[in-house]
Design an enzyme around this catalytic site. Structure first.
Site, PDB file in Angstrom:
ATOM      1  N   HIS A  22      23.161   8.751   8.148  1.00 49.26           N
ATOM      2  CA  HIS A  22      23.930   7.670   8.763  1.00 49.26           C
ATOM      3  C   HIS A  22      22.998   6.581   9.272  1.00 49.26           C
ATOM      4  CE1 HIS A  22      22.773   8.541  12.935  1.00 49.26           C
ATOM      5  NE2 HIS A  22      22.843   9.819  12.589  1.00 49.26           N
ATOM      6  N   GLU A  93      26.475  17.253  11.843  1.00 49.98           N
ATOM      7  CA  GLU A  93      25.157  17.463  12.433  1.00 49.98           C
ATOM      8  C   GLU A  93      25.104  18.811  13.149  1.00 49.98           C
ATOM      9  OE1 GLU A  93      22.199  17.383  12.378  1.00 49.98           O
ATOM     10  OE2 GLU A  93      21.448  15.536  13.292  1.00 49.98           O
TER      11      GLU A  93
END
Length: 225
Positions: A22, A93
């Site tokens: 990201h 994550e």
């Protein structure tokens, strides 16, 4: 290898897997640990996402996968507009538990040994309170890769995920043991950089790693800060 030949046919591999992280967020800028918690993309992050979009504009992707955490999904939406993006919880994550939202400098002062093990002695790391172990993340990675391996021959895919998950995913592909994660985790892979792995009959081969020459903003930061 760092250069991409966008017109290269896929005669040499079953599946071509592109990976990115990201783009830059507010908490990245503030040097806070994010994990499952989230913060918005910065202007630099948005500009990097548009740069990656332009860089891969002539490439085809049969499947696009993203973590559902918003900083990753919003990055994916910038890059791929209205294309079908598959959100997969297995790409989220690592859960950093009670460390999430804290500044790295504060974590190092109050929980130095545990944070040190996380990055420098992963084979000794257990888990942060209320967080995940490496084993749990590896289990998610194996589950995801098992599905990827079933895709049609010559598929070309993109995966948009997060810094630590990126490390575990790539390390697992390359057959590294936990103690060898340090080969990958001492620098943060740049947000919206590009990495490519080739999968052919059970074997993963790294084609190129952290290509970011096209990005207007390059961080080149360490995790330990």
């Amino acid at each position: 290898m760092t250069n991409i030949n966008k017109g290269t046919p896929l005669f040499f591999t079953m599946i071509k897997i592109y990976l990115t992280r990201h783009s830059k967020t507010q908490w990245n800028e503030e040097k806070r640990l994010q994990g499952r918690k989230d913060s918005s993309l910065t202007q630099e992050g948005i500009e990097n996402a548009h740069a990656l979009k332009e860089y891969i504009s002539h490439m085809r992707f049969d499947y696009i996968y993203s973590s559902p955490i918003l900083r990753a999904y919003k990055t994916a939406k910038i890059i791929f507009d209205n294309q079908n993006i598959i959100q997969d919880n297995r790409l989220m994550e690592m859960n950093f538990g009670i460390f999430e939202g804290q500044k790295i400098t504060d974590i190092l002062k109050e929980n130095h040994d545990l944070y040190y093990q996380l990055w420098h002695e992963p084979e000794k790391f257990t888990c942060i309170p209320e967080g995940e172990s490496y084993g749990q993340v590896i289990e998610r990675v194996h589950s995801f890769l098992k599905d990827i391996q079933q895709l049609p021959d010559h598929s070309q895919i993109m995966i948009i995920t997060h810094g630590m998950y990126f490390i575990v995913l790539l390390a697992t592909m390359l057959g590294l043991e936990k103690k060898e994660f340090v080969k990958l985790n001492q620098k943060v892979v740049d947000g919206c950089s590009l990495t490519c792995v080739l999968y052919d009959h059970g074997v993963y081969t790294l084609d190129f790693y952290n290509e970011c020459s096209f990005l207007p903003h390059i961080a080149n930061e360490s995790f330990s800060k």
